[in-house]
Design an enzyme around this catalytic site. Structure first.
Site, PDB file in Angstrom:
ATOM      1  N   PHE A  23     -29.157 -26.819   8.389  1.00 37.59           N
ATOM      2  CA  PHE A  23     -28.748 -26.577   7.008  1.00 37.59           C
ATOM      3  C   PHE A  23     -27.695 -27.602   6.594  1.00 37.59           C
ATOM      4  O   PHE A  23     -26.734 -27.838   7.344  1.00 37.59           O
ATOM      5  CB  PHE A  23     -28.195 -25.152   6.857  1.00 37.59           C
ATOM      6  CG  PHE A  23     -29.276 -24.106   6.912  1.00 37.59           C
ATOM      7  CD1 PHE A  23     -29.871 -23.782   8.128  1.00 37.59           C
ATOM      8  CD2 PHE A  23     -29.713 -23.483   5.757  1.00 37.59           C
ATOM      9  CE1 PHE A  23     -30.881 -22.834   8.190  1.00 37.59           C
ATOM     10  CE2 PHE A  23     -30.727 -22.525   5.817  1.00 37.59           C
ATOM     11  CZ  PHE A  23     -31.310 -22.204   7.038  1.00 37.59           C
ATOM     12  N   TYR A  25     -22.101 -30.912   3.306  1.00 36.58           N
ATOM     13  CA  TYR A  25     -22.582 -31.102   4.690  1.00 36.58           C
ATOM     14  C   TYR A  25     -23.789 -32.048   4.765  1.00 36.58           C
ATOM     15  O   TYR A  25     -24.232 -32.412   5.841  1.00 36.58           O
ATOM     16  CB  TYR A  25     -22.925 -29.751   5.314  1.00 36.58           C
ATOM     17  CG  TYR A  25     -21.735 -29.026   5.927  1.00 36.58           C
ATOM     18  CD1 TYR A  25     -20.674 -28.594   5.129  1.00 36.58           C
ATOM     19  CD2 TYR A  25     -21.652 -28.778   7.297  1.00 36.58           C
ATOM     20  CE1 TYR A  25     -19.579 -27.950   5.678  1.00 36.58           C
ATOM     21  CE2 TYR A  25     -20.579 -28.113   7.853  1.00 36.58           C
ATOM     22  CZ  TYR A  25     -19.534 -27.706   7.046  1.00 36.58           C
ATOM     23  OH  TYR A  25     -18.451 -27.057   7.588  1.00 36.58           O
ATOM     24  N   ASP A  51     -26.529 -26.117  14.084  1.00 36.56           N
ATOM     25  CA  ASP A  51     -25.616 -26.593  13.045  1.00 36.56           C
ATOM     26  C   ASP A  51     -25.877 -28.069  12.803  1.00 36.56           C
ATOM     27  O   ASP A  51     -26.384 -28.787  13.677  1.00 36.56           O
ATOM     28  CB  ASP A  51     -24.159 -26.406  13.508  1.00 36.56           C
ATOM     29  CG  ASP A  51     -23.681 -24.970  13.334  1.00 36.56           C
ATOM     30  OD1 ASP A  51     -22.480 -24.718  13.560  1.00 36.56           O
ATOM     31  OD2 ASP A  51     -24.519 -24.115  12.985  1.00 36.56           O
ATOM     32  N   GLU A  67     -22.331 -15.544  13.639  1.00 36.50           N
ATOM     33  CA  GLU A  67     -22.162 -15.580  15.105  1.00 36.50           C
ATOM     34  C   GLU A  67     -21.869 -14.175  15.639  1.00 36.50           C
ATOM     35  O   GLU A  67     -22.341 -13.805  16.723  1.00 36.50           O
ATOM     36  CB  GLU A  67     -21.015 -16.514  15.477  1.00 36.50           C
ATOM     37  CG  GLU A  67     -20.815 -16.685  16.986  1.00 36.50           C
ATOM     38  CD  GLU A  67     -19.818 -17.791  17.306  1.00 36.50           C
ATOM     39  OE1 GLU A  67     -18.600 -17.479  17.402  1.00 36.50           O
ATOM     40  OE2 GLU A  67     -20.257 -18.956  17.427  1.00 36.50           O
TER      41      GLU A  67
END
Ligand code: 48C
Length: 333
Positions: free
Chosen positions: A102, A107, A191, A283
């Site tokens: 993602f 990001y 990630d 998480e």
């Protein structure tokens, strides 16, 4: 003297051809017997198996770290497996691996280096499909990939809070897994602010796998940062818990990833309705799920490392590294 009937002369080309075909078939039959599996149902070519060093029944591969969980799931460390055999098995299965990442809001800056590092180290020689989920499609660079590797960009919504961006990945992976059930064998969910630094291959593939969080590695259970609020769907009592898994790297068969992400999303929505949010977001839900649905494989911290932690003796390979970043710089931008 009666001459040999020309049609019976052995030197005629078609007689030679006949002999050549017979010799060829016999040699193929001999090669098949010698090198190919005697038992066709075997999952890989014996030739590969015969070439590698034989295991030693009285020698432990590792004595410094745990390599098997109490429920007999292997914990993957360097030196505990033979990649040549595993590659042969997974090539025989013609395995297809999807990897989801993602890149929401700022990001997107991590995508190029992430993909370039994966092209060097991730599942080399196998079929890999990258799935980049982003709200900024035009920010994703065009990239040339190796053979049998493709990149798909999926447009998804953003959320104001980075916590929600992180948690909503579970919903998006669940919906995506439902679509991909027939076109991928495994899904690897990671990630994006990371880079592959050493080989990460088919040794990680299993029905359901999680990764040991390096920040918790070796700590006593009571220090694990599980969610401890009994009101939350992520709650884990202080006397429970196997390992502390990282939200950064998990995966498995498409069906098992669907079930995991579906649980995590539904749990998050239940908590949200009660205005609850667990300490480590997705998480926390992942750890709840993997406590009661044991993973069939566990990746060691070789598969998720932060250089801030130094390089302890047990860490022979740093395969997947966090990229240094200024959180204020890139979050909520
Ligand atoms: O894509 C984004 N954008 C954000 O603004 C916040 C999080 N994310 C995604 O969630 C990235 O894929 C991140 O890798 C992941 C959350 N993980 C992290 O921020 C650090 N690796 C802990």
């Amino acid at each position: 003297m009666q001459s040999l009937k020309p049609e019976r002369a052995l030197w005629r080309p078609w007689w030679l051809m006949k002999y050549f075909v017979i010799v060829l078939l016999l040699s193929l039959w001999w090669y098949t017997l010698k090198y190919n599996c005697r038992y066709p149902e075997e999952t890989f070519t014996c030739k590969t198996q015969l070439k590698n060093e034989q295991p030693n029944t009285v020698r432990m591969q590792r004595t410094d770290v745990l390599i098997l969980s109490p429920w007999l799931a292997p914990i993957i460390w360097n030196g505990t497996y033979n990649l040549a055999i595993l590659n042969a098995q997974f090539h025989h299965r013609d395995v297809r691996v999807g990897i989801t990442v993602f890149a929401i809001k700022k990001y997107t800056v991590f995508v190029q280096n992430f993909i370039e590092s994966a092209e060097k180290f991730f599942m080399i020689g196998h079929k890999v499909n990258y799935y980049v989920f982003t709200d900024r499609v035009s920010d994703i660079p065009n990239m040339t990939l190796n053979k049998d590797r493709n990149l798909t960009i999926l447009k998804v919504p953003s959320y104001p809070r980075w916590q929600d961006v992180s948690m909503r990945r579970m919903e998006m992976i669940r919906d995506f897994a439902r679509e991909k059930i027939a076109s991928e064998d495994f899904l690897v969910c990671v990630d994006v602010d990371m880079k592959f630094n050493d080989e990460v291959g088919v040794e990680i593939l299993s029905d359901l796998f999680g990764t040991l969080n390096p920040w918790m590695f070796g700590l006593p259970h009571e220090q694990y940062t599980y969610e401890r609020n009994p009101q939350s769907e992520a709650y884990i009592p202080t006397d429970e818990g196997d390992f502390y898994y990282a939200g950064t790297f998990f995966g498995g068969s498409v069906e098992k990833v669907y079930k995991l992400t579906n649980f995590c999303h539904n749990a998050m929505m239940t908590d949200k309705a009660k205005n609850l949010e667990p300490v480590w977001h997705d998480e926390s839900y992942l750890n709840k799920y993997l406590l009661y649905h044991k993973p069939t494989k566990i990746l060691s911290p070789e598969y998720l490392w932060y250089d801030d932690l130094g390089i302890p003796a047990f860490l022979k390979r740093r395969r997947f590294l966090a990229v240094r970043k200024n959180y204020n710089e890139i979050r909520n931008r």
